[in-house]
Scaffold this active site. Sequence first.
Site, short mmCIF file in Angstrom:
data_model
loop_
_atom_site.label_atom_id
_atom_site.label_comp_id
_atom_site.label_asym_id
_atom_site.label_seq_id
_atom_site.Cartn_x
_atom_site.Cartn_y
_atom_site.Cartn_z
N HIS A 174 -19.71 4.36 -34.46
CA HIS A 174 -19.18 5.58 -35.49
C HIS A 174 -17.50 5.32 -35.33
O HIS A 174 -17.07 4.80 -34.50
CB HIS A 174 -19.55 6.87 -35.26
CG HIS A 174 -20.96 7.15 -35.72
ND1 HIS A 174 -22.13 6.97 -35.00
CD2 HIS A 174 -21.49 7.65 -36.89
CE1 HIS A 174 -22.99 7.23 -35.65
NE2 HIS A 174 -22.85 7.91 -36.90
N LYS A 226 -15.22 11.10 -34.86
CA LYS A 226 -16.74 11.93 -34.63
C LYS A 226 -16.45 12.45 -33.43
O LYS A 226 -16.16 12.12 -32.27
CB LYS A 226 -17.83 10.92 -34.81
CG LYS A 226 -19.03 11.59 -34.58
CD LYS A 226 -20.40 10.58 -34.77
CE LYS A 226 -21.42 11.30 -34.61
NZ LYS A 226 -21.74 12.29 -35.20
P1 NAP Z 1 -14.54 16.18 -40.93
O1 NAP Z 1 -13.95 15.18 -41.66
O2 NAP Z 1 -13.89 16.62 -39.53
O3 NAP Z 1 -14.89 17.60 -41.75
C1 NAP Z 1 -15.26 18.63 -41.01
C2 NAP Z 1 -14.47 19.86 -42.02
O4 NAP Z 1 -15.16 20.99 -41.76
C3 NAP Z 1 -13.11 19.92 -41.84
O5 NAP Z 1 -12.33 19.76 -43.27
C4 NAP Z 1 -12.75 21.19 -41.21
O6 NAP Z 1 -11.61 21.90 -41.45
C5 NAP Z 1 -13.90 22.10 -41.73
N1 NAP Z 1 -14.32 23.17 -41.12
C6 NAP Z 1 -14.58 23.25 -39.74
N2 NAP Z 1 -14.68 24.69 -39.36
C7 NAP Z 1 -15.27 25.09 -40.44
C8 NAP Z 1 -16.03 26.35 -40.73
N3 NAP Z 1 -16.21 27.33 -40.04
N4 NAP Z 1 -16.15 26.56 -42.24
C9 NAP Z 1 -15.75 25.72 -43.46
N5 NAP Z 1 -15.20 24.90 -42.74
C10 NAP Z 1 -15.11 24.13 -41.52
O7 NAP Z 1 -16.08 15.62 -40.70
P2 NAP Z 1 -17.02 14.90 -41.16
O8 NAP Z 1 -16.74 13.27 -40.90
O9 NAP Z 1 -16.88 14.97 -42.75
O10 NAP Z 1 -18.51 15.25 -40.92
C11 NAP Z 1 -18.75 16.61 -40.85
C12 NAP Z 1 -20.26 16.61 -40.27
O11 NAP Z 1 -21.15 15.81 -41.02
C13 NAP Z 1 -20.10 16.17 -38.77
O12 NAP Z 1 -20.87 16.78 -37.92
C14 NAP Z 1 -20.72 14.66 -38.97
O13 NAP Z 1 -21.28 14.39 -37.80
C15 NAP Z 1 -21.64 14.91 -40.05
N6 NAP Z 1 -22.26 13.72 -40.76
C16 NAP Z 1 -23.29 13.84 -41.32
C17 NAP Z 1 -23.80 12.74 -42.00
C18 NAP Z 1 -25.32 12.84 -42.53
O14 NAP Z 1 -25.80 11.97 -43.37
N7 NAP Z 1 -26.10 13.91 -42.28
C19 NAP Z 1 -23.24 11.81 -42.16
C20 NAP Z 1 -21.76 11.71 -41.76
C21 NAP Z 1 -21.31 12.72 -41.12
P3 NAP Z 1 -10.39 21.72 -40.67
O15 NAP Z 1 -10.01 20.26 -41.31
O16 NAP Z 1 -9.70 22.62 -40.84
O17 NAP Z 1 -10.98 21.41 -39.28
#
Ligand code: NAP
Length: 252
Positions: free
Chosen positions: A137, A141
């Site tokens: 990844h 992450k």
């Molecule tokens: P990211 O870019 O770090 O985005 C997470 C977002 O959530 C950030 O904007 C963060 O805000 C926000 N956040 C944090 N706490 C929050 C809350 N309490 N309420 C609302 N928003 C909040 O991460 P990402 O790459 O998008 O990944 C997000 C999640 O999806 C991770 O757990 C990742 O492992 C997972 N994922 C899943 C898949 C799937 O297919 N299922 C695929 C890829 C990733 P700030 O910027 O202010 O911190």
Amino acid sequence: MTSTPIPVAVLGPNGRMGSEACRAVDAAEDLELVARIGRGDDLDAAAQAGAEVVVDLTVPSAAKANVLWALDHGMHAVVGTTGWDEDALAEVREALDRNPRLGVLIAPNFAIGAVLAMRFAEIAARYYESAEIIELHHPAKVDAPSGTARHTAAAIARGRAAGGLGAVPDATETDPLRARGAVVDGVHVHAVRLRGLVAHEEVLFGGVGEQLTLRHDSFDRVSFMPGVLLGIREVASHPGLTLGLDGYLELG
Ligand code: NAP
């Protein structure tokens, strides 16, 4: 006859996945993005906007509370956030017992190829003495090993059990630095964090004189969006907790 679009709230709309999900929901005629809830925003805005489905793409430390909140407010939840453990899942199941009409989908990977690779891994597992997982990844992450790797390890363990296989062969006696990786459901899992990557997984199966490698690559987060949209459309028809998008697909 046109039906009313499903009102959707996206939690984490400023993140990599959340911003892509907002675009995908916006572009879907049968869905309506009614709320975008970022860190520090009031979740009540989702209820006030009339959301029926909450999509959580936040961080492992926030997802459980978000899902419990959604259930307590009569909303279904589609969750891509990883990092779930058994205790957190048990709390979601308890909340669902109180709200049996509602559905929660927690999908470690929304990409169809990843879902297929997990299914293929379960099928292959019984035929190979050795099995190991390498998940790769981007370096932003926050959790390891990936939810997909955990889910794949569980699938391999089911396949091995069905085939009557015992522990994988491994003569390692000393490994103070854990060079053999994490062990999930009896399967060694190795996590790589590398600039330039998105989400990738290799499953290695070894038998006498042969190797089978299953590999899936998500090069772009758009690869996850058909699965996210499917989850939003289907979650109301699947009350209770579903772990993995395969629960919504006919994979045999
Ligand atoms: P990211 O870019 O770090 O985005 C997470 C977002 O959530 C950030 O904007 C963060 O805000 C926000 N956040 C944090 N706490 C929050 C809350 N309490 N309420 C609302 N928003 C909040 O991460 P990402 O790459 O998008 O990944 C997000 C999640 O999806 C991770 O757990 C990742 O492992 C997972 N994922 C899943 C898949 C799937 O297919 N299922 C695929 C890829 C990733 P700030 O910027 O202010 O911190």
